[in-house]
Design a protein around this motif. Structure first.
Motif, short mmCIF file in Angstrom:
data_model
loop_
_atom_site.label_atom_id
_atom_site.label_comp_id
_atom_site.label_asym_id
_atom_site.label_seq_id
_atom_site.Cartn_x
_atom_site.Cartn_y
_atom_site.Cartn_z
N TYR A 28 0.85 -1.18 0.00
CA TYR A 28 0.00 0.00 0.00
C TYR A 28 0.89 1.24 0.00
O TYR A 28 1.80 1.36 0.82
CB TYR A 28 -0.92 -0.01 1.22
N VAL A 29 0.63 2.13 -0.93
CA VAL A 29 1.45 3.34 -1.07
C VAL A 29 0.57 4.60 -1.05
O VAL A 29 0.94 5.63 -1.60
CB VAL A 29 2.30 3.28 -2.36
N THR A 30 -0.57 4.48 -0.40
CA THR A 30 -1.55 5.56 -0.38
C THR A 30 -0.95 6.87 0.12
O THR A 30 -1.12 7.92 -0.52
CB THR A 30 -2.75 5.16 0.50
N GLU A 31 -0.26 6.83 1.24
CA GLU A 31 0.27 8.06 1.84
C GLU A 31 1.32 8.73 0.96
O GLU A 31 1.41 9.96 0.95
CB GLU A 31 0.82 7.78 3.23
N ASP A 32 2.09 7.94 0.24
CA ASP A 32 3.14 8.51 -0.61
C ASP A 32 2.62 8.99 -1.96
O ASP A 32 3.06 10.01 -2.47
CB ASP A 32 4.25 7.47 -0.86
N VAL A 33 1.69 8.25 -2.53
CA VAL A 33 1.27 8.48 -3.91
C VAL A 33 0.04 9.38 -4.04
O VAL A 33 -0.01 10.27 -4.88
CB VAL A 33 1.03 7.13 -4.63
N CYS A 34 -0.96 9.14 -3.22
CA CYS A 34 -2.24 9.83 -3.41
C CYS A 34 -2.18 11.35 -3.33
O CYS A 34 -2.86 12.01 -4.12
CB CYS A 34 -3.29 9.26 -2.46
N PRO A 35 -1.39 11.94 -2.44
CA PRO A 35 -1.32 13.40 -2.47
C PRO A 35 -0.80 13.95 -3.80
O PRO A 35 -1.16 15.05 -4.21
CB PRO A 35 -0.35 13.73 -1.33
N LYS A 36 -0.01 13.16 -4.51
CA LYS A 36 0.56 13.60 -5.79
C LYS A 36 -0.41 13.44 -6.95
O LYS A 36 -0.39 14.24 -7.88
CB LYS A 36 1.84 12.82 -6.09
N VAL A 37 -1.23 12.37 -6.92
CA VAL A 37 -2.07 12.07 -8.08
C VAL A 37 -3.56 12.28 -7.84
O VAL A 37 -4.35 12.17 -8.76
CB VAL A 37 -1.81 10.64 -8.62
#
Length: 141
Positions: A65-74
């Motif tokens: 799960y990479v929600t915290e790293d990726v979601c703010p960017k995309v």
């Protein structure tokens, strides 16, 4: 039968129906009214992952799960990355479409879910299998 008794019985029936849905894997309250109108809007990446894992030939090696790293960017609300494919869940189909457009041939949008092919991008059969799995989830005839 009194009005009060009718209201109590109706309330108990609603609770019983909700309990049955919940016990058999569906939460009728998840997704709010949008989830009732568009059930696929309530589909999670956990359910997408389970769909992939249930089929032979659709690996999701080292899924994380990479929600915290990726979601703010995309702009997504959930994200998962594996060696073969990344899965992004969006709250809005239009935002998903915009992100998918940035991926070009490496992406596939299925309503609120976008797939980004990593190792699978060189294998069109694998791309179709992942895409068909997501496209076929939570649909009815």
């Amino acid at each position: 039968m009194s009005k009060r008794l009718i209201v109590v019985v109706a309330g108990l029936m609603v609770v019983a129906i909700a309990a049955v849905f919940y016990l058999f894997g569906g939460n009728p309250l998840r997704g709010g009214i949008q989830g009732l109108i568009e059930p696929r809007s309530a589909m999670t990446i956990d359910e997408v992952l389970a769909g992939f894992e249930s089929l032979p030939g659709l690996p999701v090696t080292n899924a994380a799960y990479v929600t915290e790293d990726v979601c703010p960017k995309v702009g997504c609300i959930q994200a998962l990355r594996s060696e073969e494919v990344s899965v992004y869940k969006f709250a809005d189909r239009d935002v998903a479409a915009k992100f998918n457009k940035t991926l070009g041939a490496d992406g596939h949008q299925s309503d609120w879910v976008v797939l980004e092919y990593d190792d699978a991008r060189s294998n069109n059969v694998a791309q179709l299998s992942y895409a068909n799995t997501v496209d076929g989830m939570w649909t009815s005839d």
